[in-house]
Motif scaffolding. Structure first.
Motif, PDB file in Angstrom:
ATOM      1  N   HIS A  18      -9.831  -6.392 -21.403  1.00 38.60           N
ATOM      2  CA  HIS A  18      -9.893  -7.001 -20.085  1.00 38.60           C
ATOM      3  C   HIS A  18     -10.883  -8.161 -20.104  1.00 38.60           C
ATOM      4  N   PHE A  19     -10.477  -9.282 -19.556  1.00 37.10           N
ATOM      5  CA  PHE A  19     -11.397 -10.401 -19.387  1.00 37.10           C
ATOM      6  C   PHE A  19     -11.856 -10.386 -17.932  1.00 37.10           C
ATOM      7  N   ALA A  20     -13.155 -10.228 -17.737  1.00 37.20           N
ATOM      8  CA  ALA A  20     -13.662 -10.179 -16.360  1.00 37.20           C
ATOM      9  C   ALA A  20     -13.877 -11.605 -15.852  1.00 37.20           C
ATOM     10  N   TYR A  21     -13.378 -11.851 -14.644  1.00 34.45           N
ATOM     11  CA  TYR A  21     -13.589 -13.172 -14.035  1.00 34.45           C
ATOM     12  C   TYR A  21     -15.028 -13.252 -13.528  1.00 34.45           C
ATOM     13  N   VAL A  22     -15.729 -14.308 -13.878  1.00 37.81           N
ATOM     14  CA  VAL A  22     -17.082 -14.499 -13.337  1.00 37.81           C
ATOM     15  C   VAL A  22     -17.167 -15.877 -12.699  1.00 37.81           C
ATOM     16  N   ARG A  23     -18.018 -15.990 -11.711  1.00 36.77           N
ATOM     17  CA  ARG A  23     -18.183 -17.290 -11.059  1.00 36.77           C
ATOM     18  C   ARG A  23     -19.313 -18.046 -11.724  1.00 36.77           C
ATOM     19  N   ILE A  38     -18.432  -5.955 -27.143  1.00 36.16           N
ATOM     20  CA  ILE A  38     -18.418  -7.297 -26.550  1.00 36.16           C
ATOM     21  C   ILE A  38     -17.728  -7.269 -25.184  1.00 36.16           C
ATOM     22  N   GLN A  39     -18.398  -7.853 -24.206  1.00 37.29           N
ATOM     23  CA  GLN A  39     -17.765  -8.005 -22.889  1.00 37.29           C
ATOM     24  C   GLN A  39     -17.120  -9.380 -22.827  1.00 37.29           C
ATOM     25  N   HIS A  40     -15.872  -9.416 -22.448  1.00 41.88           N
ATOM     26  CA  HIS A  40     -15.168 -10.700 -22.381  1.00 41.88           C
ATOM     27  C   HIS A  40     -15.156 -11.191 -20.935  1.00 41.88           C
ATOM     28  N   ARG A  41     -15.582 -12.417 -20.752  1.00 36.41           N
ATOM     29  CA  ARG A  41     -15.650 -12.966 -19.398  1.00 36.41           C
ATOM     30  C   ARG A  41     -15.046 -14.362 -19.378  1.00 36.41           C
ATOM     31  N   TYR A  42     -14.593 -14.790 -18.232  1.00 37.88           N
ATOM     32  CA  TYR A  42     -14.145 -16.179 -18.123  1.00 37.88           C
ATOM     33  C   TYR A  42     -14.484 -16.746 -16.758  1.00 37.88           C
ATOM     34  N   ALA A  43     -14.757 -18.042 -16.753  1.00 42.39           N
ATOM     35  CA  ALA A  43     -15.015 -18.744 -15.503  1.00 42.39           C
ATOM     36  C   ALA A  43     -14.037 -19.906 -15.446  1.00 42.39           C
ATOM     37  N   VAL A  44     -13.583 -20.228 -14.255  1.00 44.71           N
ATOM     38  CA  VAL A  44     -12.578 -21.283 -14.121  1.00 44.71           C
ATOM     39  C   VAL A  44     -13.152 -22.454 -13.323  1.00 44.71           C
ATOM     40  N   VAL A  45     -13.098 -23.614 -13.937  1.00 41.09           N
ATOM     41  CA  VAL A  45     -13.601 -24.835 -13.293  1.00 41.09           C
ATOM     42  C   VAL A  45     -12.583 -25.960 -13.531  1.00 41.09           C
ATOM     43  N   MET A  46     -12.826 -27.098 -12.937  1.00 42.01           N
ATOM     44  CA  MET A  46     -12.028 -28.257 -13.318  1.00 42.01           C
ATOM     45  C   MET A  46     -12.438 -28.591 -14.751  1.00 42.01           C
ATOM     46  N   ALA A  47     -11.501 -28.970 -15.601  1.00 41.59           N
ATOM     47  CA  ALA A  47     -11.830 -29.183 -17.018  1.00 41.59           C
ATOM     48  C   ALA A  47     -13.004 -30.149 -17.176  1.00 41.59           C
ATOM     49  N   ARG A  48     -13.063 -31.139 -16.306  1.00 46.18           N
ATOM     50  CA  ARG A  48     -14.122 -32.136 -16.456  1.00 46.18           C
ATOM     51  C   ARG A  48     -15.502 -31.577 -16.087  1.00 46.18           C
ATOM     52  N   GLY A  72     -22.857  -7.747 -26.566  1.00 52.04           N
ATOM     53  CA  GLY A  72     -22.871  -9.200 -26.397  1.00 52.04           C
ATOM     54  C   GLY A  72     -21.813  -9.641 -25.404  1.00 52.04           C
ATOM     55  N   ILE A  73     -21.887 -10.905 -25.032  1.00 52.92           N
ATOM     56  CA  ILE A  73     -20.942 -11.448 -24.058  1.00 52.92           C
ATOM     57  C   ILE A  73     -20.173 -12.596 -24.683  1.00 52.92           C
ATOM     58  N   SER A  74     -18.868 -12.561 -24.519  1.00 48.21           N
ATOM     59  CA  SER A  74     -18.033 -13.670 -24.994  1.00 48.21           C
ATOM     60  C   SER A  74     -17.484 -14.352 -23.746  1.00 48.21           C
ATOM     61  N   LEU A  75     -17.993 -15.539 -23.465  1.00 44.35           N
ATOM     62  CA  LEU A  75     -17.692 -16.206 -22.199  1.00 44.35           C
ATOM     63  C   LEU A  75     -16.834 -17.446 -22.432  1.00 44.35           C
ATOM     64  N   LEU A 117     -21.082 -29.233 -16.972  1.00 48.84           N
ATOM     65  CA  LEU A 117     -21.997 -28.819 -15.896  1.00 48.84           C
ATOM     66  C   LEU A 117     -22.034 -27.298 -15.797  1.00 48.84           C
ATOM     67  N   ALA A 118     -20.858 -26.692 -15.937  1.00 49.79           N
ATOM     68  CA  ALA A 118     -20.794 -25.231 -15.826  1.00 49.79           C
ATOM     69  C   ALA A 118     -21.569 -24.585 -16.972  1.00 49.79           C
ATOM     70  N   LEU A 119     -21.411 -25.141 -18.164  1.00 53.55           N
ATOM     71  CA  LEU A 119     -22.131 -24.594 -19.320  1.00 53.55           C
ATOM     72  C   LEU A 119     -23.637 -24.617 -19.054  1.00 53.55           C
ATOM     73  N   LYS A 120     -24.108 -25.742 -18.546  1.00 51.46           N
ATOM     74  CA  LYS A 120     -25.555 -25.858 -18.295  1.00 51.46           C
ATOM     75  C   LYS A 120     -26.001 -24.824 -17.257  1.00 51.46           C
TER      76      LYS A 120
END
Ligand code: AMP
Length: 571
Positions: free
Chosen positions: A364-369, A217-227, A340-343, A231-234
Motif C-alpha cells: 500500500h502506498f499511503a497518500y501524504v500531503r 519500508i513505508q511507501h508514501r506518495y505526495a501529489v503536486v504539480m510537476a513543476r 525507513g520511508i520511501s517517498l 518546492l515540495a522536496l524542500k
C-alpha cells in the motif's frame, strides 16, 4: 530464530561476526547458510538488498577457501563498483580471523595495474564487475580455471545493465563443476533464464516472494504539480530536521542540477552519478557515510550497492520506469532491522504509476500531503528547543564570560530572551514560509468521479521543476574539451586550480570534443575570464570568450555558441 553457532559456522568467523555486532542471523542467512555450507548444488536466492545477503553467501564462500592454494577459488560478480567495494570489505571483515584469505576487488575507474598486482600476489577471492573482469581475462591477467564457487550478486541488475554477454564469457572460463549461487532482488523471466542457463538444477530460495517490497519500508506518495516538485522536496526536508536521505533522479544531468539547486538554497546536498570520477564519487560517499551530508542525490546506477545504515528516507524525485528499480531504490532504507520511508513526490500525471507499483509490489502506498508552513515551522521550532535543552554547557569555560553577558542582557525579560534565542535560527523558516501556498493537488477535485488514475493534463503544467540560477551566471567558452582529456570533474578541478575559487562558483559544464562552455557566477566572471586569458594548457594558448545566453548553458545557447565558434575558427 537460531544462532550463528547452530548454522555450523567455524569459530574464527563466529568471532568476526561477534566483532561486527551481528547477534543473530537474518532470515536469508538462516535459510541459505546451512545449505550452502553442507550442500553440493547451486542456488538461486530471491532476496532484497539490505537483508544480509552478503553474509549469506560470503560466509559459506569463505568456508570453502583453501588458504594453502594461492589461486582464485571464488568469484563474486556484482553490477557496480560501489557494490564490489562493499562486498570485498564485508568479506574481509568476515575473514578478519582467518589468515590466508586474500580478497581483491576488480572494477572499472581504478588502477588496473594495482588490481592485476593484487591478483598476482595470490588472491583467492575476486569480487568483480563483469566489464573490468573481461578486460583482465583478455590481458591474461587472471586465471579462473580453479574457481569452485561463483556468486552472481544482484543478478537482475547485471542483466538490466546489459552484462549478459559478459557473464557468459566469464562463466565459460570457469570449471563446469563449480557451484554457482545467484542472488537477485527480483526473479524476472530474464533472471530465471540465466539461472537455468548457467546453473544445474538450482535450489530456489525465496524470502518474501516475487517482487515484494521490504516490509520495514513505508511507501508514501505526495501529489503536486510537476513543476512544484522541487518546492515540495524542500518542504519535506524542512519538516523533518533529522532526515538523512537519498534522493533519486532519472538522469545524470538532473541529479547534478538538483544537488546544485538544493545547495544554492542552503541545503546540505551533493550528487553521485556516472559522470563523476571514482575519486569524486568516493569523496561524496565518504561525506554521506560520515553523515556530513544530509541529502545524497543519485541516479539509479550510481546508488546500486550503496550500503549506508540509518538512511531515513528514499525520495523519488522522479519515479523510475521499472518496478525493479523502485524496489532497488527503496531498499537503500529500512536496512538491517531498521525502518525507513520511501517517498514519491509525483506530478499529477504520474499517479497511475503509483497505482501500478501498488499492484505489482502488493504494497500500500499511503497518500501524504506536502507539509504546510505551520507544520514546518512547528517542527523546526520543536527541534530547536530540543537542541537548546540538550546542548552541553561547559560551565567552567563559560563562567568567566557570564558576568559580562548577564550585564548586557539585564534589560531583557526571560520571555524576551527566549524569543530572541529561538528567532536566531527560526527566522529563516518564518521568512521562507510566510505566505507559502499549498502545493498539494487535490486529486478528488481534479476528477469528480474519484478516479485518480492518469488524470488529464493540468493547465500550465511544466515538467521541469529544478530552478536554474538564471541571470546569476554567465557562460564562458574555452577551447579545451574531451580530446584534451577532460571530463566534468577534471574540468572543475582545473577551473578551481587556475582561478583559486572553490567549485561552488561554477555551474553547468558542457563538454564537447574540442571546446566547452562553463557557467560561472556573474560576480566572479570577469575575474575568471582574466585569469584564463593569461593561462596556457600544456604549452598551448588558451582561448576564452563569453558564451551567449547569459549562463544557463542550455541547448539553444550552445547551438548559437557553436555557430560563433565555428565562424571564429574559419576566420
Ligand atoms: P546486505 O544485505 O548484505 O547488504 O546487508 C545489509 C546490512 O545489514 C549491512 O550493513 C550488514 O552489515 C548488516 N547485517 C547483515 N547481517 C546482519 C546480522 N546478522 N545482524 C546484524 N546486521 C547484519
Amino acid at each position: 530464530m537460531s544462532s550463528f553457532e547452530s548454522l555450523g559456522i567455524r569459530a574464527e568467523i563466529l568471532r568476526a561476526l561477534s566483532d561486527l555486532g551481528f547477534e543473530k542471523p537474518t532470515p536469508v542467512q538462516e535459510r541459505t547458510i546451512p545449505t550452502l555450507l553442507t550442500g553440493k548444488g547451486d542456488m538461486a536466492a530471491l532476496a532484497q538488498t539490505g537483508t544480509g545477503k552478503t553474509a549469506a553467501f560470503g560466509i559459506p564462500l569463505l568456508e570453502r577457501i583453501d588458504t594453502a592454494v594461492h589461486q582464485v577459488q571464488a568469484l563474486v560478480l556484482a553490477p557496480t563498483r560501489e557494490l564490489c567495494v562493499q562486498i570485498s570489505k564485508d568479506l574481509e571483515n568476515f575473514a578478519a580471523h582467518l589468515p590466508g584469505i586474500k580478497v581483491v576487488a576488480v572494477y572499472g575507474g581504478a588502477s588496473i595495474r594495482d588490481q592485476v598486482r593484487g591478483i598476482q600476489r595470490g588472491a583467492n577471492v575476486v569480487v568483480a564487475t563483469p566489464g573490468r573482469l573481461i578486460d583482465l581475462l583478455e590481458r591474461g591477467a587472471v586465471d579462473l580455471g580453479q574457481v569452485h564457487t561463483a556468486v552472481l550478486d544482484e543478478a537482475d541488475e547485471m542483466l538490466n545493465m546489459g552484462f549478459q554477454e559478459d557473464l557468459t564469457t566469464i562463466l565459460e572460463r570457469t570449471p563446469p563443476t563449480k557451484r554457482t549461487w545467484l542472488f537477485s532482488a527480483t526473479m524476472s523471466p530474464e533472471v530465471r533464464r540465466i539461472a537455468k542457463g548457467y546453473m544445474n538444477e538450482a535450489e530456489e530460495v525465496s524470502l518474501g516472494g516475487g517482487n515484494k517490497a521490504n516490509e520495514a519500508i513505508q511507501h508514501r506518495y505526495a501529489v503536486v504539480m510537476a513543476r512544484d516538485r522541487f518546492l515540495a522536496l524542500k518542504r519535506f526536508v524542512d519538516a523533518e530536521p533529522g532526515m538523512f536521505a537519498i534522493v533519486f533522479c532519472r538522469t545524470k544531468q538532473e541529479t547534478q542540477e538538483l544537488a546544485e539547486a538544493l545547495t544554492r538554497d542552503g541545503y546540505n546536498a551533493d550528487a553521485i552519478h556516472g559522470d563523476l570520477s571514482q575519486q569524486q564519487r568516493d569523496r561524496v560517499m565518504a561525506r554521506y557515510r560520515g553523515k556530513n551530508l544530509q541529502l545524497l542525490v543519485a541516479t539509479d546506477v550510481a546508488a546500486r550497492g550503496i550500503d549506508v545504515s540509518n538512511v531515513s528516507h528514499v525520495i523519488h524525485f522522479d519515479l523510475p520506469g521499472e518496478v525493479e528499480s523502485y524496489t532497488h531504490r527503496s531498499g537503500r532504507t529500512g536496512r538491517a532491522g531498521k525502518t525507513g520511508i520511501s517517498l514519491s513526490i509525483i506530478g499529477v500525471r504520474d499517479v497511475f504509476k503509483v497505482r501500478s507499483l501498488e499492484r505489482q509490489l502488493k504494497v500500500h502506498f499511503a497518500y501524504v500531503r506536502v507539509p504546510d508552513a505551520a507544520e514546518i515551522c512547528e517542527r523546526q521550532l520543536l527541534t530547536l528547543i530540543g537542541k537548546i535543552k540538550q546542548v552541553e554547557v561547559d560551565h567552567e569555560a563559560i563562567e568567566r564570560f557570564m558576568d559580562a553577558v548577564n550585564l548586557d542582557l539585564a534589560d531583557l525579560s526571560r520571555e524576551e530572551l527566549i524569543k530572541r534565542v529561538v528567532s536566531l535560527e527560526f527566522n529563516r523558516f518564518l521568512k521562507q514560509y510566510r505566505n507559502a501556498r499549498d502545493l498539494n493537488v487535490d486529486l478528488a477535485s481534479k476528477d469528480r468521479k474519484g478516479k485518480t488514475a492518469a488524470p488529464a493534463r493540468v493547465e500550465g503544467e511544466r515538467r521541469d521543476p529544478i530552478p536554474r540560477p538564471a541571470g546569476t551566471m554567465r557562460s564562458m567558452f574555452i577551447n579545451l574539451g574531451t580530446k584534451d582529456g577532460f571530463d566534468k570533474g577534471r574540468m572543475l578541478g582545473y577551473l578551481c586550480g587556475i582561478s583559486g575559487l572553490d567549485g561552488s562558483h561554477f555551474g553547468r559544464i558542457l563538454l564537447k570534443e574540442a571546446f566547452s562552455f562553463i557557467d560561472i557566477e556573474s560576480s566572479v566572471f570577469d575575474q575568471v575570464m582574466g585569469q584564463f586569458k593569461a593561462a596556457n594548457y600544456k604549452g598551448r594558448r588558451i582561448r576564452v570568450d563569453e558564451g551567449e545566453g547569459g549562463g544557463n548553458t542550455g541547448a539553444r545557447d550552445f547551438r548559437a555558441d557553436k555557430k560563433r565558434f565555428n565562424k571564429a575558427r574559419r576566420q
